[in-house]
Design an enzyme around this catalytic site. Sequence first.
Site, short mmCIF file in Angstrom:
data_model
loop_
_atom_site.label_atom_id
_atom_site.label_comp_id
_atom_site.label_asym_id
_atom_site.label_seq_id
_atom_site.Cartn_x
_atom_site.Cartn_y
_atom_site.Cartn_z
N ASP A 26 0.86 -1.17 0.00
CA ASP A 26 0.00 0.00 0.00
C ASP A 26 0.90 1.23 0.00
O ASP A 26 2.08 1.17 0.36
CB ASP A 26 -0.90 -0.02 1.24
CG ASP A 26 -1.89 1.14 1.25
OD1 ASP A 26 -2.54 1.37 0.22
OD2 ASP A 26 -2.00 1.80 2.29
N ASP A 28 -0.31 5.11 0.69
CA ASP A 28 -0.64 6.11 1.71
C ASP A 28 -0.56 5.47 3.10
O ASP A 28 -1.26 4.51 3.39
CB ASP A 28 -2.05 6.67 1.50
CG ASP A 28 -2.16 7.48 0.22
OD1 ASP A 28 -1.42 8.47 0.09
OD2 ASP A 28 -2.98 7.12 -0.64
#
Length: 343
Positions: A26, A28
């Site tokens: 991922d 963010d």
Amino acid sequence: MSQQYRSRPLGSGVALSEAYDTALLDLDGVVYAGGHAIVHAVESLGRAREGGMHLAYVTNNALRTPDAVAGHLTELGVPADPSDVITSAQAVARLMADQLPAGARVLVVGGEGLRVALRERGLVPVESADDDPVAVAQGFGGPDLPWGRFAEAAYAISRGAVWFASNTDLTIPGARGIAPGNGAAVEVVRIATGAEPQVAGKPLPPMHRETVLRTGAKRPLVVGDRLDTDIEGAFNGGVDSLLVLTGVTDAAQLIAAEPKYRPTYVDRDLRGLLTGQPEVREEGGGAFRCGGWTASVRGDALVLDGGGDAIDGLRALCAAAWTHAGEGSCRLDAGKAVAALDL
């Protein structure tokens, strides 16, 4: 794995970057927050890559194109190619193309990443409900997305357009803190229309499908900061996961997690890719030991004894809490135990 509940974080005798061929990262809250790299991310990813691990960046944020994301990563010191980036915009575009005829008009509520992904699938982005769209595609549009875009979506949906959403993350981490995500915007349209969108992003199967198709991973490890997208997505896909504590999930939320939100491994940050994970050992009587810490249940509370690396204490607490909770969520008081770790 997805058919059983996890009772404790697992150990690994070798570095995770050696045990798995591909990290599905991922962005963010894991690699960066806003415009800045998260501490230890650049050097940790560099060492994992040098050791032969393939790095793929899997994000529910549909705002930017893979080219833009790869460029941003490279500027931060994490060399990346657009082909290394998989977005929820790509996942929702494939989902829509499987259901809509080629050349179908789609009202876009979101950013350029969504428009580019739709065009790649032979769909035609439009800007108004008066352009006769057969579908609505909604993705994160950034803080400057005009309120009127939600009205256009509501008009189109009320006229029969099929509604799709890239993802439903309620929040998104940034340099200044936690901000509303696409899921909050989806709720605005849901309230206005009473409709339900088809959703592509993590933790749902379309995103896992898109990721597998684009990366070709054989032994993937999902790396994320969110229980309800990254970790649940790994659970649904039957693959292992590493939760890092650099984003939205804190220790108390992790301890309380029900089975689908329980990661395989837990660490502070991306340095966890470069090390083995210590074993969490059952000591008997509901007590679990990791490193110098022992966690157990006394009455209606979790208790932590010992000392050492705080992340080992968290691993021990998770083992005690998850075993006690079984297939449910842990409702024990963990306040004092978590405070003792000072994570």
